[in-house]
Design an enzyme around this catalytic site. Structure first.
Site, PDB file in Angstrom:
ATOM      1  N   ARG A 162       0.994  -1.155   0.029  1.00  0.00           N
ATOM      2  CA  ARG A 162       0.075   0.134   0.022  1.00  0.00           C
ATOM      3  C   ARG A 162       0.944   1.284  -0.015  1.00  0.00           C
ATOM      4  O   ARG A 162       1.793   1.375   0.907  1.00  0.00           O
ATOM      5  CB  ARG A 162      -0.838   0.193   1.229  1.00  0.00           C
ATOM      6  CG  ARG A 162      -2.046  -0.788   1.360  1.00  0.00           C
ATOM      7  CD  ARG A 162      -3.040  -0.367   2.422  1.00  0.00           C
ATOM      8  NE  ARG A 162      -2.709   0.087   3.520  1.00  0.00           N
ATOM      9  CZ  ARG A 162      -3.607   0.717   4.121  1.00  0.00           C
ATOM     10  NH1 ARG A 162      -4.783   0.847   4.036  1.00  0.00           N
ATOM     11  NH2 ARG A 162      -3.248   1.226   5.283  1.00  0.00           N
ATOM     12  N   THR A 197      -1.625   7.188  -0.144  1.00  0.00           N
ATOM     13  CA  THR A 197      -2.824   7.010  -0.997  1.00  0.00           C
ATOM     14  C   THR A 197      -3.464   5.761  -0.212  1.00  0.00           C
ATOM     15  O   THR A 197      -5.026   5.568  -0.809  1.00  0.00           O
ATOM     16  CB  THR A 197      -2.764   6.884  -2.459  1.00  0.00           C
ATOM     17  OG1 THR A 197      -2.001   5.847  -2.692  1.00  0.00           O
ATOM     18  CG2 THR A 197      -2.080   8.208  -2.909  1.00  0.00           C
TER      19      THR A 197
HETATM   20  C1  PRP Z   1      -1.043  -4.424   4.539  1.00  0.00           C
HETATM   21  C2  PRP Z   1      -2.068  -5.938   4.783  1.00  0.00           C
HETATM   22  C3  PRP Z   1      -2.844  -5.967   3.739  1.00  0.00           C
HETATM   23  C4  PRP Z   1      -3.085  -4.384   3.505  1.00  0.00           C
HETATM   24  C5  PRP Z   1      -4.624  -4.145   3.781  1.00  0.00           C
HETATM   25  O1  PRP Z   1      -0.301  -4.821   3.583  1.00  0.00           O
HETATM   26  O2  PRP Z   1      -1.229  -6.928   4.978  1.00  0.00           O
HETATM   27  O3  PRP Z   1      -2.150  -6.421   2.542  1.00  0.00           O
HETATM   28  O4  PRP Z   1      -2.371  -3.739   4.144  1.00  0.00           O
HETATM   29  O5  PRP Z   1      -4.804  -2.934   3.417  1.00  0.00           O
HETATM   30  P1  PRP Z   1      -5.979  -2.593   2.386  1.00  0.00           P
HETATM   31  O6  PRP Z   1      -7.262  -3.424   2.380  1.00  0.00           O
HETATM   32  O7  PRP Z   1      -6.275  -1.248   2.685  1.00  0.00           O
HETATM   33  O8  PRP Z   1      -5.388  -2.890   0.844  1.00  0.00           O
HETATM   34  P2  PRP Z   1       0.948  -3.595   3.379  1.00  0.00           P
HETATM   35  O9  PRP Z   1       0.417  -2.852   2.183  1.00  0.00           O
HETATM   36  O10 PRP Z   1       0.978  -2.449   4.618  1.00  0.00           O
HETATM   37  O11 PRP Z   1       2.035  -4.396   3.403  1.00  0.00           O
HETATM   38  P3  PRP Z   1       3.075  -5.169   4.283  1.00  0.00           P
HETATM   39  O12 PRP Z   1       2.345  -6.546   4.145  1.00  0.00           O
HETATM   40  O13 PRP Z   1       4.388  -5.363   3.262  1.00  0.00           O
HETATM   41  O14 PRP Z   1       3.258  -4.640   5.456  1.00  0.00           O
HETATM   42  N1  URA Z   2      -2.689  -2.561   7.101  1.00  0.00           N
HETATM   43  C1  URA Z   2      -2.459  -2.815   8.388  1.00  0.00           C
HETATM   44  O1  URA Z   2      -1.342  -3.486   8.392  1.00  0.00           O
HETATM   45  N2  URA Z   2      -3.021  -2.263   9.380  1.00  0.00           N
HETATM   46  C2  URA Z   2      -4.461  -1.878   9.177  1.00  0.00           C
HETATM   47  O2  URA Z   2      -4.734  -1.404   9.946  1.00  0.00           O
HETATM   48  C3  URA Z   2      -4.602  -1.365   7.539  1.00  0.00           C
HETATM   49  C4  URA Z   2      -3.622  -1.902   6.565  1.00  0.00           C
END
Ligand code: PRP
Ligand code: URA
Length: 210
Positions: free
Chosen positions: A105, A109
């Site tokens: 993410r 944004t």
């Molecule tokens: C986190 C989590 C999901 C996503 C959820 O990953 O593991 O994949 O956010 O958020 P969303 O429903 O708004 O898309 P992140 O992108 O933070 O990456 P990471 O797992 O590498 O920390």
């Molecule tokens: N990803 C996370 O790890 N935590 C949240 O609350 C939302 C997205």
């Protein structure tokens, strides 16, 4: 309230692990163990309807009938936080095949972009279990489900540890046949699209990158 097939997993041991994950004082070592504990139970529930075949084995005292899992299971962690759930699933289904989808993410944004994908072949005849602990806006889940659907997975189930109403609704809109297994749907997303009360950033807490 939620039109998507949403399965709320309600078990004392699930809630016990969840509260440890939520607690901001839980250090990465204990966070990882709680993530494994809760994932075992969520995966067991999500795989409750796996097909089995009857068989007989010999115990030291004679024949005993039983059942073995029949068919192919593919587990797909969404990197990187989904990796914190993978060992738990492989403990339950040691011969599962594993696909990986890398999504990140954007910090400003909250829009997810893909940086990696490696999926096993023959998804059309497999039970596919997607694992990602956080379902916030649902953008990452929908992107991962799109990839799996394009790769031929006919039925997909997903497990997450904390969901938000917005994420559940987005999955329902784009993938109405996907069943979500989660212990809880939290209240809302804050202005940074984090789940409230949630547990913070799962990946950062899992790997100590806060
Ligand atoms: C986190 C989590 C999901 C996503 C959820 O990953 O593991 O994949 O956010 O958020 P969303 O429903 O708004 O898309 P992140 O992108 O933070 O990456 P990471 O797992 O590498 O920390
Ligand atoms: N990803 C996370 O790890 N935590 C949240 O609350 C939302 C997205």
């Amino acid at each position: 309230m939620f039109p998507v097939p949403l399965h709320l997993v309600d078990h004392p041991l699930v809630h016990d692990a969840l509260v440890a994950l939520r607690d901001k004082h839980t250090p990465p070592e204990h966070f990882r163990r709680a993530a494994t504990r809760i994932s075992v139970m969520l995966a067991a529930e999500a795989l409750r309807d796996l097909p089995t075949r009857d068989m007989t084995v010999e115990t030291p005292l004679g024949p005993a009938s039983g059942r073995r899992i029949q068919g192919d299971v593919v587990v797909v962690p969404v990197l990187r936080a989904g990796l914190g759930m993978l060992d738990a699933v492989l403990e339950l289904v040691p011969d599962a095949r594993v696909g990986h989808i890398g999504l990140q993410r954007d910090e400003m944004t909250a829009v997810a972009s893909q940086y990696y994908s490696k999926l096993p072949s023959r998804l059309d005849s497999s039970v596919v279990l997607m694992i990602d602990p956080m379902l916030a806006t649902g953008g990452s889940a929908v992107a991962a489900l799109d990839l799996l659907a394009q790769a031929g997975a006919p039925t997909i189930r997903m497990i997450c540890i904390v969901a938000a109403p917005e994420g559940v609704a987005l999955v329902e809109q784009h993938h109405p046949h996907v069943v979500i297994y989660t212990p809880v749907v939290d209240r809302f997303l804050n202005e940074h699209k984090y789940i409230v009360p949630g547990l913070g950033d799962f990946g950062d807490r899992l790997y100590g990158t806060v």
